[in-house]
Design an enzyme around this catalytic site. Structure first.
Site, mmCIF file in Angstrom:
data_model
loop_
_atom_site.group_PDB
_atom_site.id
_atom_site.type_symbol
_atom_site.label_atom_id
_atom_site.label_comp_id
_atom_site.label_asym_id
_atom_site.label_seq_id
_atom_site.Cartn_x
_atom_site.Cartn_y
_atom_site.Cartn_z
ATOM 1 N N ASP A 130 0.287 -6.241 7.196
ATOM 2 C CA ASP A 130 0.420 -4.703 7.226
ATOM 3 C C ASP A 130 0.795 -4.079 8.766
ATOM 4 O OD1 ASP A 130 -1.742 -3.053 4.729
ATOM 5 O OD2 ASP A 130 -0.778 -5.048 4.816
ATOM 6 N N GLU A 164 5.154 -5.718 -1.446
ATOM 7 C CA GLU A 164 4.068 -5.589 -2.255
ATOM 8 C C GLU A 164 4.087 -4.132 -3.118
ATOM 9 O OE1 GLU A 164 0.918 -6.817 0.757
ATOM 10 O OE2 GLU A 164 0.369 -4.639 0.505
#
Length: 922
Positions: free
Chosen positions: A494, A563
């Site tokens: 992230d 994702e």
């Protein structure tokens, strides 16, 4: 509900600890991981308790120079229950009475579950009954091995310790937890002076794990984290034997001539280490693929280590003409080569190395829109992937793993992403063999991103953490570099690393001769050295309608989405009844606001409120558990299909094309209600067959955004002479629109061609209607059939209120007209044959048996065995098919004959408007 306030970090909380890293005595190996015997199959956690074993199995270590023997298992026990000294525990003959047996790769909890100490943690809320306090103290791992000859040198080679360990051999400590720390670091210890003929003991005092504090492995919002936090040893601990010279870091750096692929240069590298106190001359010789040998003599001073390089300029055997090139599945073959090296001293082998490797070229430049575009052997490809999850307790089962990899291929996927929890060597061996690309990388939001992700839960790094991170990167690079299936390493998830961390990673990768692309993050982030990631992580992670995927904003079909999915995935009724109690199943369909233990520990994802609201608004309120599951399968089929179809259609767009999509997730590590294309038990529902339909080799599809009919060719070769037809029907089967396009051609390699467009308004079309798309070849054979359930009232999204995990829907499509479809019978005949390899094939022909005009929508065939349970795994040529009057289809299923357990196969046939029936298939 909790909401993440910053950019996408799906995960959570905070804490602090400094890890001291003692480097004295640590030998970091830049060498591929040893591949030992696989652990036993995943045990049944609900089995009856076993009587604790007095000792772990004893490993017999051969005297052969170059041998590498994994310890075959351990006896484990909490330090709270062991009163003897570390010296006593780690000495041969210690009576490990009351200790528990563990496999060669086992967390503490995995061992206790195998012993039947706790109820099945995958059923109901059984995991809550496991006391987390048992894992707040260190645990002992103890194993014996035998040697006959101690004149050869003996080394202990280990990795996969979670979180850290003091290491003892025969009563003496050889390393502290300050040295052996971090799940991915690799260590080698020379224990020659400590071992003796006969029985020897190695013992580990394993420290508790906390992924917020340690650079290890953890779980975030995927599942309920295990109470032991994966504490244990999850990779092989190997006893290595050698003569005076050890051979390490053996590998091949390949350079494929591009674009011709007519030749490949192989550079062989290794490190020789003189472990003796005398000057030694050794000869290093080897072959690649059994070809012409190459050799060199090297003189080493006492304790000297030296790198040796064999280059193609000096050794013509290392320049291959017409090499056998490795390709991803569906693009070509997967040949592998073998490197064999031997170091001899006085004509006697001192050590050996063997390494398989593949030859291929991988690049991942940024396209004109800044998106990452992967190319394998010069061919651009759309990454169609899924997020991979290991078993929640990190139990390794090669058969179960291969079954899931075959499912990925069956779905038309080409890639699996591993966000942390990077699997053992055999996983990548299987990926090489089957042609499945992999995207390993560090995990999000825990200690791994403690320096760079303020939304995560990881603590800030100490100097010791930087050392562990560099050592982890070096070990993983050396372990993975030879696998052609590995096409990147993501050094951030992230968040991208800062400059200090990134340079540590890049230096380690360079030292390991890493040649695949290095990606700074899975999100749209940049790092100081590597630059832009070329990826996006804009969600969604919870429910959005099928039309969402066609809009080139947020998670829609443009760029590389690392994702994403529409979140919940309700498994089949068979699986639900295995994982939840009757009372929990009642709550599942009746109370959307109820927290679901099998969804997520996150307050963002713990209920099915968004999903259930959409299901009710679009399909009608569920009237029973069976009705809820029936509607869920229909909803999941259409949504997953749309996600993959949108990315496939937009892959060749001249502006802002889609370059990759990773479905979050491909599978789950436990019994789950979200983020999975296939469930824990390998059963297949709407999500599975929606993905399989979208990714079929030659495919006709409908565009939710522009009503287009498009042909996508995922084959390598172009297709021509095609005919596409689209027909719209009312739910009762009344035809309302019909158009055909003939003489169609479409290039290969993922190219697409829009061949028809359905008018925005069709006279007489009811609010809910069906669209049947058929694609036939030049001989009139059907090559693709695709059926949609649609509404003249479209889903309306409020993009201005998009959150990191979903975009609100302000008005829903009305599909409630499907409830009015007449019940329609489906006739079926079936037969089964078995071959000598242990594979059975069941063939079933389905035919519309109704008398009216209504189709049989989404007819599902389940293969059943003893006691009416599904036979799994199974691979169907197609399933969940829709048939109109007069139509029939033949499907085949392949599976292991042994999975019938001696019973005769039967088929359970059901569908949206088809009564359930069961027929023999023997």
């Amino acid at each position: 509900m909790l909401r993440r306030l910053a950019h996408p970090c799906r995960h959570r909380p905070h804490g602090t600890r400094a890890v001291a890293l003692a480097v004295a005595g640590l030998v970091l190996l830049l060498t591929a991981g040893t591949s030992g015997a696989a652990a036993p199959a995943v045990p049944d956690p609900g089995a009856a308790p076993r009587t604790p074993s007095a000792a772990a199995p004893t490993t017999v270590v051969p005297d052969t120079p170059g041998s590498a023997t994994p310890l075959s298992g351990y006896a484990v026990q909490s330090t709270a229950k062991v009163t003897e000294s570390a010296e006593a525990v780690s000495s041969p003959g210690y009576p490990a009475t009351g200790w528990y047996p563990a496999g060669p790769r086992s967390t503490v909890l995995a061992a206790l579950l195998a012993a039947g100490l706790y109820p099945d943690p995958f059923h109901s809320t059984g995991q809550k009954l496991i006391p987390a306090a048992d894992f707040t103290v260190p645990w002992w791992y103890r194993s014996d091995f035998t040697l006959a000859d101690t004149t050869a040198r003996t080394h202990l080679d280990l990795s996969g310790v979670i979180s850290a360990a003091d290491v003892y051999v025969n009563g003496q400590r050889i390393a502290t937890a300050g040295t052996v720390t971090g799940a991915y670091t690799r260590h080698e210890f020379d224990v020659t002076a400590l071992v003796r003929p006969g029985t020897n003991t190695v013992a580990f005092r394993i420290q508790p794990n906390n992924p917020r504090k340690h650079l290890t492995m953890g779980w975030l919002d995927w599942l309920q984290p295990p109470p032991d936090q994966n504490m244990g040893i999850v990779r092989d601990v190997t006893v290595r034997r050698a003569g005076p010279v050890a051979l390490r870091d053996a590998h091949v750096v390949t350079a494929l001539a591009m674009p011709s692929m007519a030749s490949a240069d192989l550079t062989v590298k290794a490190r020789l280490r003189n472990d003796s106190d005398a000057t030694v001359t050794t000869t290093l010789s080897g072959t690649v693929g059994g070809g012409t040998p190459f050799a060199r003599s090297v003189t080493l001073a006492p304790r000297e280590s030296r790198a040796v390089v064999f280059a193609p300029a000096e050794h013509p055997a290392l320049r291959l003409e017409s090499p056998r090139v490795w390709w991803p599945a569906h693009m070509g073959e997967q040949p592998m080569y073998a490197l064999d090296l031997t170091a001899t001293v006085n004509a006697t082998p001192s050590d050996t190395a063997h390494q398989a490797f593949g030859i291929r070229d991988v690049r991942a430049p940024l396209n004109a829109d800044g998106a990452r575009q992967y190319e394998v052997n010069g061919r651009p490809l759309l990454i169609k992937g899924g997020g991979w999850s290991p078993d929640e307790f990190l139990r390794w089962d090669p058969t179960y793993t291969e079954d899931r990899l075959k499912y990925a291929l069956d779905l038309g996927l080409n890639t699996l992403r591993l966000e942390g929890r990077i699997e053992p060597d055999e996983f990548f061996d299987l990926a090489d063999r089957h042609g499945i690309l992999t995207l390993p990388g560090w995990e999000c939001c825990t200690k791994w991103e403690g320096e760079t992700n303020p939304s995560g839960s990881g603590e800030r790094w100490t100097d010791a953490d930087h050392s562990v991170a560099r050592a982890s990167m070096a070990a993983e690079a050396a372990r993975l570099r030879h696998h052609p299936s590995v096409i990147s390493f993501l050094i951030g998830s992230d968040a991208a690393p800062n400059e200090e961390i990134e340079r540590g990673y890049l230096d380690a990768l360079k030292a390991a001769d890493w040649t695949a692309p290095v990606i700074p993050a899975a999100s749209d982030a940049s790092s100081p050295v590597t630059g832009r990631s070329g990826m996006k992580m804009t969600g969604p992670y919870d429910w959005v309608p099928p039309g969402y995927w066609y809009d080139k904003r947020e998670g829609g079909a443009s760029g590389f989405n690392s994702e994403t999915s529409a979140g919940p995935d309700i498994p089949t009724l068979d699986t639900l009844r295995r994982m939840m109690t009757p009372a929990e199943l009642e709550t599942l369909w009746k109370d959307p606001t109820a927290p679901q233990f099998h969804r997520s520990p996150s307050a963002t994802f713990d209920t099915l409120e968004l999903y259930d609201a959409a299901l009710t608004a679009r399909y009608g309120a569920p009237t029973s558990l069976e009705d809820y599951v029936r509607k869920a399968q229909l909803a999941q089929y259409e949504n997953v299909r749309a996600q993959f179809e949108a990315y496939a259609r937009n892959a060749k767009d001249p502006s802002d094309p889609s370059t990759g999509v990773v479905y979050w997730m491909f599978n789950s590590g436990w019994t789950s209600l979200h983020w999975q294309l296939v469930d824990r038990y390998l059963d297949q529902g709407g999500s599975y067959f929606g993905a399989k339909k979208a990714n079929e080799p030659l495919h006709v599809q409908y565009g939710y955004d522009d009503h287009s009919v498009t042909v996508v060719n995922n084959r390598t070769a172009p297709a021509s002479g095609l005919t596409a037809r689209v027909t719209l029907f009312a739910p009762d089967g009344a035809q309302k629109y019909d158009r055909t396009a003939t003489g169609l051609s479409v290039a290969g390699g993922g190219a697409s061609s829009t061949v028809l467009t359905v008018p925005a308004s069709v006279p007489g079309l009811p609010t809910t209607y069906l669209a049947r798309l058929l694609l036939t070849d030049a001989a009139g054979r059907e090559v693709s059939r695709n059926v949609y359930w649609l509404s003249t009232r479209e889903d309306v999204l409020d993009h201005e209120r998009s959150d990191w995990y979903y975009t609100p829907t302000t008005s829903y499509a009305d599909l409630r007209g499907l409830e009015s479809m007449p019940r329609t019978a489906v006739a079926a005949t079936a037969s089964t044959s078995a071959d000598a390899s242990g594979t059975s094939t069941t063939t079933v022909t389905l035919g519309h048996a109704g008398t009216g005009g209504a189709p049989a929508l989404l007819t599902d065939v389940h293969l059943m065995g003893e006691r009416g349970t599904p036979v799994l795994p199974v691979r169907w040529t197609d399933n969940q098919v829709s048939l109109w009057p007069g139509e029939s289809v033949t499907l085949t299923a392949t599976y292991r004959t042994a999975d019938l357990h001696g019973s005769a196969p039967r088929l359970r046939i059901s569908g949206w408007n088809t009564p359930t029936s069961t027929i023999p298939a023997g």
